[in-house]
Each structure stands twice: as C-alpha cells, then as structure tokens.
Design an enzyme around this catalytic site. Structure first.
Site, PDB file in Angstrom:
ATOM      1  N   ALA A  52       0.854  -1.194   0.000  1.00 34.94           N
ATOM      2  CA  ALA A  52       0.000   0.000   0.000  1.00 34.94           C
ATOM      3  C   ALA A  52       0.891   1.246   0.000  1.00 34.94           C
ATOM      4  O   ALA A  52       1.807   1.362  -0.798  1.00 34.94           O
ATOM      5  CB  ALA A  52      -0.976  -0.043   1.168  1.00 34.94           C
ATOM      6  N   SER A  53       0.680   2.178   0.927  1.00 35.22           N
ATOM      7  CA  SER A  53       1.383   3.462   0.861  1.00 35.22           C
ATOM      8  C   SER A  53       2.854   3.403   1.231  1.00 35.22           C
ATOM      9  O   SER A  53       3.570   4.393   1.030  1.00 35.22           O
ATOM     10  CB  SER A  53       0.675   4.491   1.747  1.00 35.22           C
ATOM     11  OG  SER A  53      -0.497   4.952   1.121  1.00 35.22           O
ATOM     12  N   VAL A  54       3.335   2.286   1.750  1.00 33.32           N
ATOM     13  CA  VAL A  54       4.787   2.154   1.902  1.00 33.32           C
ATOM     14  C   VAL A  54       5.446   2.235   0.527  1.00 33.32           C
ATOM     15  O   VAL A  54       6.628   2.578   0.399  1.00 33.32           O
ATOM     16  CB  VAL A  54       5.145   0.847   2.640  1.00 33.32           C
ATOM     17  CG1 VAL A  54       6.654   0.631   2.702  1.00 33.32           C
ATOM     18  CG2 VAL A  54       4.583   0.882   4.069  1.00 33.32           C
TER      19      VAL A  54
END
Length: 593
Positions: free
Chosen positions: A140-142
């Site tokens: 995801a946003s990593v």
C-alpha cells in the site's frame, strides 16, 4: 487509498542542519554536483550487510523482543471486536544483525466477508495458508517510499530540482491553480492537493490524467500539510516524463536489481500467489470497486485502475527485502558494494522540511517523529511510513535499529481494523530492547513506559535548613511531546508540591535551563548532568513526577547518581545503601538496562 492517521499531533521541531553539500534557506534547497549513476559501486568497508544473529549480537535485550512477538500475537484475537490482522510477519534488527524474523497467523484465511453477520467466511482448512518469513505483502502506501527514492536519485542526476514547479516538467499539471506547486511540496505533502480522488471512475488513462490536471488545491501551495495520494501519483508522472521510463522499470533498474530485492516489484506474477498475503473482499459500498477477494493483485482501487503501477501504491515486497532497504538507508545509501544514493541525499529523507507544520514532520518521502505508529522508537530523526493494508517500516538512525511490521489487516474487510496499536506496541518494544545503561553503578531508576500513568520517585525528608543545598544527579529523558517529567519540592510547611527549577548539560554542549522544573520531549537519548539549588527547609522532600497521557509514550526517563549536598555535608547519597532504601518509588523501579 490514504493511510489511517491519528487525531493528535506532536510538538514541532527546529529544522536540522543538512549535511555537507546541501543548504536549506527559507525552504529553498540546493544540492551540489553528485555522481550521475546512483547505482554505482561503493567500497566494501563500512557498507554493512544483513545476517541473522542473536539479540545479544545485535545489542538488543532478548526479553523485549520476546514481548514484541507476544504482544503482536494478541492482535490475532479481538482488537477489540475483530482481529487487527489475520496474520503478520515481524522483523527487527540493529546494525547488521536481524535478531527477530517471525511469521504469525495466516496469510490467507477468508474467502469472503459476510456483511449481514459481520463475519469472515473462512476457506476450508486445507486452502488456508499460514504466514511464512518470505510471505509477500501488498505494501500500500509504503510504496510511496520507493517513488521518493527514485525522485531523490533524479535530484542527484540533476534531471529534477527540488524547488522547481512541477509544471516545468509537466505543463499540463499547472492548470487549476497548481502552477506554483514544487517537487518538494509533492514529497512533503504540502502541495495543497486533497487526499485522493476516485480515478478509478474515469474510463480511460487519459481521462484519469485529466482529473489530475483539473484538480485545484484546497489551500495555497506551501501553506498547509495534507497527506495526499495525488502528490505521489503526480511525482510518478514527473519521473516517467524526465526519464522516459515507466515507474516499474525505474524501480527495477535503480533499486530492486542493484540491491538484490528479488521479492519486490509491481504486479507480481501468478506464480507468486501462494506466497502472497490476501487482502480484502472488495465490494461496494466499502470498496470503490467490486472485485471480490483481492489476492495477488494491488488492493488500492486507484493503483489497480492505473494498471497496478502507481506512485502512491502497488509495490509488493517481503520483510527481508524491506530490511535490506532499511539497512541501505541507515548505511547512507549503500549496501555491500552497491550504492543507490549519496549520503547527503539520504540525509534529506531524515531532515524535517515541515517545521511550519508541527506534528507533521516530514523528510523527502519519509514521515518523521510519529509516535502514533512508531511508538517509543520515535525521535526527530526516526523515519518511516505506513500502508493501509497493515504494513509499516521504521528506521531509527539514533540507535541504528529498524523495524518491519507487515500485516494483512484488511483481510477480510477494512472495517475490522482500527487504529495502529500493533505497530505502536512493536515500536515501543524494540525501543525498550535498546538498553540504557546506568550513568554510574549497577542500576538507575526507570520511570517505565505505561500510558495514562503518573509515576513518582521521592527522596526522604532532608534537612537543608543550613542553606546552600544543591541536588546533583544524572538524568536521561525522552518523552512523547505531551508527556512530561517534573522535579518538585515539598517543604516542611506543607501545602502543595511546587516545581523546582534545574539546569542540565552534557559534555561539549551549553547548559540548558529548565525554569519550570520540567524535562520533556527529545534530549538526544544520552545522559545529562543535573544541578538544582534547593530551598532551605528543615524537612524538604524532593520528587520526580513522570506523567503520561492515554495515547502514546516516549522511551521514558531515568534518574541516577542522586546526591544532595549542603555546604560541606552530604545530606543524601543514592550510592549509600541506607539512603537508597529510603527512596519511595511509585511506578519507578531500579533498572540495569
């Protein structure tokens, strides 16, 4: 899909001076000439690589790593109503040693979600898959960190400049009031763009781009912090324009191949599916798209609609690969003989560019000093990021430690997960695993790390009536900004406790006055010497009071080598067993580490 974020903020920080070759003046930054090839060979000396080893070899306390695992396993149960995740992979290390790499729970458990009963429909036991050390997760946003690394590489090459408008690279972007948005503002989420827009509703790729071009900032660029997926999607478009390569190709050529990250990529092949953690039963109304069980494909709807390759989401990886990335950055941009960034470029990722927005500290791409998921690992230099699917990466340069928590917390549905408690607990346990040795002798007094607690450490009544009395001790403190350690005095006349001013200093630095008797926030995680002038009183009582709120804690406080002198006489000496036995501790305890 934007990450879950807390409702509280941390105290602001002073901008840290940048490394040699970089300069920050009024928000502008200039980089000196840097090598053209960020993946150039680096000397082997000092380029730490990872290996498995014991907690002791890593300089960590094994009992706290054990507690990290034990706490993580509790979130496999109701947290508070449903499991926070179906399973997770935990990795923690320090220096070149990975001291903990543990899978827990299930990578694939549920076939579907039943919204009528709010339950997960489980696969038959034979089709469920347990977590493994090499389980691959949708980050995801990593993923934003990888896009940011690629952007900083282009800063080194001179193809992108930090303070230039995005529209100078993408003229179409300059519409709707975005002509002044800079590359730095994309990387620090200060562009003014809103959190996200449903690009997946646009039928064609060109239509999705048009939505971005026509998007107007909610606030003038540079005047507010607002975490936004649109920032990193826009940065992706810049990178693809200036390099002529798709983002997934850039990732492979500039990061994953040079570092040997064999299980990190966009759009994993079907052959990887048995080793990938499943995510959500994606259906409206909780999802923007009706897709059923998402497993082996990106969860984020916008990234999915962009073909699985997006600047804000879409990267899949495993715990070991992320640990290698962490070690690379803690090494200053090199791993073994491979260098992907220069040290002063890495410094930009650990430097707060958002000093005007206290609580939203941010380097280039990395979030800084966020107790809400870093726990007690948080320092002004601690960098990290979270992902909506239940992932996080945290790097602490102060202790040279790193933490990876990969969970499938949207499996079977995103509404089961709330808050960030497993990440906080893991960060706090790893921080506690880094020992704080007493300043003198075998033990020091330790405040503990409990939330919503007041802990007191009181000396016995002392006769300072002759005047000229002074307290001397060693003090170590690191508190979450809203927590505080206070030195207080109570005189023989009774009444209430009142703060006692004191002075602290450490070698090579100027002394610091604490006129309100309080030590709070960040102090460098080193011992300081303390002195305090004491009032003349026949029965003076001194105490340390450590108070924490209900949300998060820092690494705590330590007091050692307590000594009270009055003239030529030693009124109290904590090194004397008889005096030490008279100390009253509520919540504090002796600690050798």
């Amino acid at each position: 899909m934007t990450d879950d974020v807390p409702g509280t903020t941390a105290a602001g920080l002073t901008r840290r001076r940048l490394g040699i070759g970089a300069m920050a003046l009024g928000g502008a930054l200039a980089l000196g000439p840097l090598p053209a090839n960020p993946a150039a060979a680096a000397p082997a000396a000092g380029r730490t690589t990872l290996r498995y080893g014991s907690a002791e070899r890593a300089g960590l306390l094994p009992e706290h790593l054990g507690l990290l695992v034990a706490d993580a396993e509790t979130f496999l149960g109701p947290s508070p109503a449903h499991p926070w995740y179906a399973g997770a992979v935990l990795l923690a290390g320090r220096g070149g040693t990975v001291a903990l790499h543990r899978p827990i729970g299930m990578a694939v458990r549920y076939a579907a979600y039943d919204e009528k009963t709010d339950t997960g429909v489980e696969f038959p036991a034979g089709r469920q898959l347990p977590m493994a050390e090499d389980t691959v997760f949708d980050l995801a946003s990593v993923s934003k960190l990888f896009t940011s690394l690629l952007a900083v590489q282009q800063l080194e090459r001179g193809t992108v400049e930090l303070e230039r408008p995005v529209a100078s690279y993408l003229p179409e972007f300059g519409a709707a009031g975005k002509q002044e948005v800079t590359i730095r503002q994309l990387l620090t989420h200060t562009s003014g763009l809103r959190a996200w827009i449903p690009l997946y509703d646009a039928p064609a790729y060109e239509d999705k781009l048009r939505l971005i071009w026509n998007e107007a900032p909610l606030s003038p660029p540079g005047t507010a912090y607002l975490y936004s997926d649109l920032n990193l999607i826009s940065l992706q478009l810049v990178l693809e324009r200036v390099t002529g390569r798709p983002l997934d190709v850039l990732l492979r050529e500039q990061i994953t191949a040079p570092l040997g990250l064999r299980r990190t990529r966009y759009n994993p092949p079907a052959s990887w599916k048995p080793r990938i953690a499943a995510t959500e039963d994606a259906r409206r109304p909780w999802s923007g798209l009706d897709r059923g069980l998402v497993w082996g494909e990106v969860h984020d709807e916008n990234a999915y609609s962009l073909g699985g390759v997006a600047g804000h989401a879409g990267v899949f990886s495993c715990a070991w690969d992320l640990a290698v990335l962490a070690r690379t950055l803690l090494n200053g941009g090199a791993y073994g003989r491979t260098r992907i960034l220069r040290p002063r470029s890495v410094e930009l990722m650990f430097t707060d560019f958002n000093t005007g927005f206290p609580g939203d500290e941010h380097g280039l791409g990395f979030e800084l000093y966020q107790h809400w998921y870093m726990g007690a690992m948080a320092t002004p230099r601690t960098a990290g990021h979270t992902g909506f699917t239940g992932t996080c990466l945290v790097l602490d340069p102060t202790t040279d430690s790193f933490l990876v928590v990969l969970g499938n917390s949207v499996h079977p549905v995103r509404t089961w997960r709330s808050g960030s408690a497993p990440r906080v607990a893991a960060g706090t346990h790893l921080a506690r695993a880094v020992a704080v040795r007493p300043a003198e002798g075998r033990t020091a007094w330790f405040s503990g790390l409990a939330n919503a607690t007041t802990a007191t450490l009181a000396l016995p009544p002392l006769d300072t009536s002759s005047g000229g009395a002074r307290l001397r001790c060693a003090l170590w403190w690191d508190t979450e900004p809203s927590d505080a350690l206070v030195l207080e005095a109570l005189t023989d006349g009774g009444g209430s406790w009142r703060p006692l001013p004191f002075t602290t200093w450490r070698g090579g630095e100027e002394s610091r006055e604490h006129p309100d008797g309080t030590a709070a926030g960040w102090s460098g995680r080193v011992w300081h010497r303390l002195t305090a002038d004491l009032p003349a009183d026949r029965r003076l009582v001194l105490r340390w009071r450590y108070t924490t709120d209900r949300l998060y804690v820092g690494r705590g406080a330590y007091v050692d080598a307590l000594r009270v002198e009055a003239g030529d006489a030693v009124v109290f000496d904590g090194a004397r067993p008889a005096d030490a036995a008279r100390v009253t501790a509520a919540g504090w305890r002796p600690s050798a580490d």
